[in-house]
Design a protein around this motif. Sequence first.
Motif, PDB file in Angstrom:
ATOM      1  N   TYR A  73       0.808  -1.225   0.000  1.00  0.00           N
ATOM      2  CA  TYR A  73       0.000   0.000   0.000  1.00  0.00           C
ATOM      3  C   TYR A  73       0.838   1.271   0.000  1.00  0.00           C
ATOM      4  O   TYR A  73       0.332   2.343  -0.309  1.00  0.00           O
ATOM      5  CB  TYR A  73      -0.934   0.017   1.214  1.00  0.00           C
ATOM      6  N   ARG A  74       2.102   1.187   0.357  1.00  0.00           N
ATOM      7  CA  ARG A  74       2.939   2.391   0.472  1.00  0.00           C
ATOM      8  C   ARG A  74       3.408   2.834  -0.909  1.00  0.00           C
ATOM      9  O   ARG A  74       4.209   2.153  -1.549  1.00  0.00           O
ATOM     10  CB  ARG A  74       4.155   2.133   1.358  1.00  0.00           C
ATOM     11  N   VAL A 129       4.814  -4.305   2.321  1.00  0.00           N
ATOM     12  CA  VAL A 129       3.891  -3.168   2.375  1.00  0.00           C
ATOM     13  C   VAL A 129       4.228  -2.086   1.355  1.00  0.00           C
ATOM     14  O   VAL A 129       3.502  -1.106   1.221  1.00  0.00           O
ATOM     15  CB  VAL A 129       3.843  -2.548   3.790  1.00  0.00           C
ATOM     16  N   ASP A 163       4.730  -0.435  -2.407  1.00  0.00           N
ATOM     17  CA  ASP A 163       4.272  -0.529  -3.789  1.00  0.00           C
ATOM     18  C   ASP A 163       5.320  -1.272  -4.616  1.00  0.00           C
ATOM     19  O   ASP A 163       6.523  -0.992  -4.540  1.00  0.00           O
ATOM     20  CB  ASP A 163       4.065   0.888  -4.342  1.00  0.00           C
ATOM     21  N   ASN A 186      -0.820   6.964  -7.589  1.00  0.00           N
ATOM     22  CA  ASN A 186      -1.775   5.872  -7.764  1.00  0.00           C
ATOM     23  C   ASN A 186      -2.740   6.146  -8.916  1.00  0.00           C
ATOM     24  O   ASN A 186      -3.132   5.238  -9.647  1.00  0.00           O
ATOM     25  CB  ASN A 186      -2.563   5.677  -6.465  1.00  0.00           C
ATOM     26  N   ASN A 226      -0.357   6.251   1.682  1.00  0.00           N
ATOM     27  CA  ASN A 226      -1.288   5.200   1.290  1.00  0.00           C
ATOM     28  C   ASN A 226      -2.416   5.824   0.461  1.00  0.00           C
ATOM     29  O   ASN A 226      -3.418   6.284   1.014  1.00  0.00           O
ATOM     30  CB  ASN A 226      -1.849   4.527   2.552  1.00  0.00           C
ATOM     31  N   GLU A 254      -4.817   4.656  -1.454  1.00  0.00           N
ATOM     32  CA  GLU A 254      -6.152   4.054  -1.352  1.00  0.00           C
ATOM     33  C   GLU A 254      -6.878   4.548  -0.107  1.00  0.00           C
ATOM     34  O   GLU A 254      -8.035   4.975  -0.163  1.00  0.00           O
ATOM     35  CB  GLU A 254      -6.042   2.531  -1.320  1.00  0.00           C
ATOM     36  N   GLN A 255      -6.187   4.543   1.043  1.00  0.00           N
ATOM     37  CA  GLN A 255      -6.816   4.978   2.281  1.00  0.00           C
ATOM     38  C   GLN A 255      -6.900   6.498   2.388  1.00  0.00           C
ATOM     39  O   GLN A 255      -7.693   7.020   3.179  1.00  0.00           O
ATOM     40  CB  GLN A 255      -6.063   4.411   3.486  1.00  0.00           C
ATOM     41  N   MET A 292      -4.228   3.891   7.990  1.00  0.00           N
ATOM     42  CA  MET A 292      -3.371   4.299   6.881  1.00  0.00           C
ATOM     43  C   MET A 292      -2.116   3.437   6.791  1.00  0.00           C
ATOM     44  O   MET A 292      -1.454   3.397   5.761  1.00  0.00           O
ATOM     45  CB  MET A 292      -2.951   5.763   7.061  1.00  0.00           C
ATOM     46  N   PHE A 293      -1.772   2.755   7.887  1.00  0.00           N
ATOM     47  CA  PHE A 293      -0.488   2.056   7.947  1.00  0.00           C
ATOM     48  C   PHE A 293      -0.665   0.630   8.489  1.00  0.00           C
ATOM     49  O   PHE A 293      -0.237   0.327   9.609  1.00  0.00           O
ATOM     50  CB  PHE A 293       0.489   2.834   8.834  1.00  0.00           C
TER      51      PHE A 293
END
Length: 445
Positions: free
Chosen positions: A129-130, A164, A166, A205, A285, A287-288, A429-430
């Motif tokens: 996600y990062r 975690v 990308d 993203n 992140n 997405e979040q 977020m993490f």
Amino acid sequence: MTLKIKQKIPLKIKKIGINGEGVGNFKGTTVFVPGALKGEDVYAEIVTSERNYATAKVLKLNKKSSHRVVPMCDIYKQCGGCQIMHLAYPQQLLFKQDVLRQALQKFKPEGYETYEVRKTIGMKKPEHYRAKLQFQTRFLGEKVRAGLFAENSHKLVEIKNCLVQDETTQAIINEVTELLTFHRIPIYNERKFDGIRTVMVRRANHTGEVQLIFISSTQVELTRTIDSLTEKFPEIKTIALNINRKKSSEIYGDETEILWGERAILEGVLDYTFELSPRAFYQLNPEQTNVLYREAVKAMDASADDDLIDAYSGTGTIGRAFVGKVKSIRGMDVIAESIEDAKVNVPDGIYEVGTAETVVPKWVAEGFRATALIVDPPRTGLDNKLLDTIIATQPEKMVYVSCNVSTLARDLVKLASVYDVKYIQSVDMFPHTARTEAVVKLVRK
């Protein structure tokens, strides 16, 4: 009692603390045990001992939590970047709700016992996600390696496949280390050598566009490295060099030069797009971030008559969400490049370079009064001067976006004297770390 270093003790873990460590009590002394989970019985060895507390390491798990899982990361223990990957993800979300309550209990802002702390909003797929990495570089074993420092040290842990991170940014940093080795680019060493000390890679993203910053203590020749990178990764749109000559833990220096490509990349959140220059802050992140900003907009409940201040505005990404919803928008940030982006992203807004604690009181002195205020400070929380200005001017509506539960709870001690805390919404977020983001809705009493 004062525990002795290397003393071995049995311990029942009562809770998970705000840093993700297990917490128990041995004969009146609080003991923090990284890697232990609530409900576990452990046999531990004391590592450090102070008058009122101690830290320990697990020697044996006598009773395991039913929520314990095997971390999927090979370097989980060495890296230390993800503190709770050994805890099942649904329980991580409960922990992040609880960690907010722990912080409130510690600082005790007015009425905290009745605050509504909402369930943490998590991710369906909490991996990769990062979208941004900042890896240290060092020359080790005849090769340039990149990664993070092990906890409380300057020992580099090489990271080549982060669970975690990308995957595109990870692939790029892996190629960067190969090219830096091949082209014999000077690499920083704390004692002897000047050269590249950190590499930042960020991927948008929304568009897939990528930017890199090489952070170096001196000028370096990167032409051949850039040619190879941009040929292999056409999604790279910006490559910059930042000079940081300081012998400190600060990542960036004041000088940034675009070596190749565009000034900024294009990112998107909610229903709008915006520019990001290399040094501009944006959430890790993406997405979040959509979830976080949606919750911030909902908590503000802005009207067309509102004059909004977006303190710690960065590139204006949060302020942009209120375009068309309020009468006016103002913001500030200490990074000049971020304010340049904000003026593009929110063309009708007023944005200035400076600290929130300096700019907001200046605006007040000039006669401007905000009816709505959103703050998204760094982990240090709100400066006392800014807090005093908020208390004095009392905007009708306020939203506090926080990445540090402790400084949030501390700041609420003052804010709760003039605001009702309507609710706190936790947003993950993490994933796999002990950190959570929170959106707080405050309304003037």
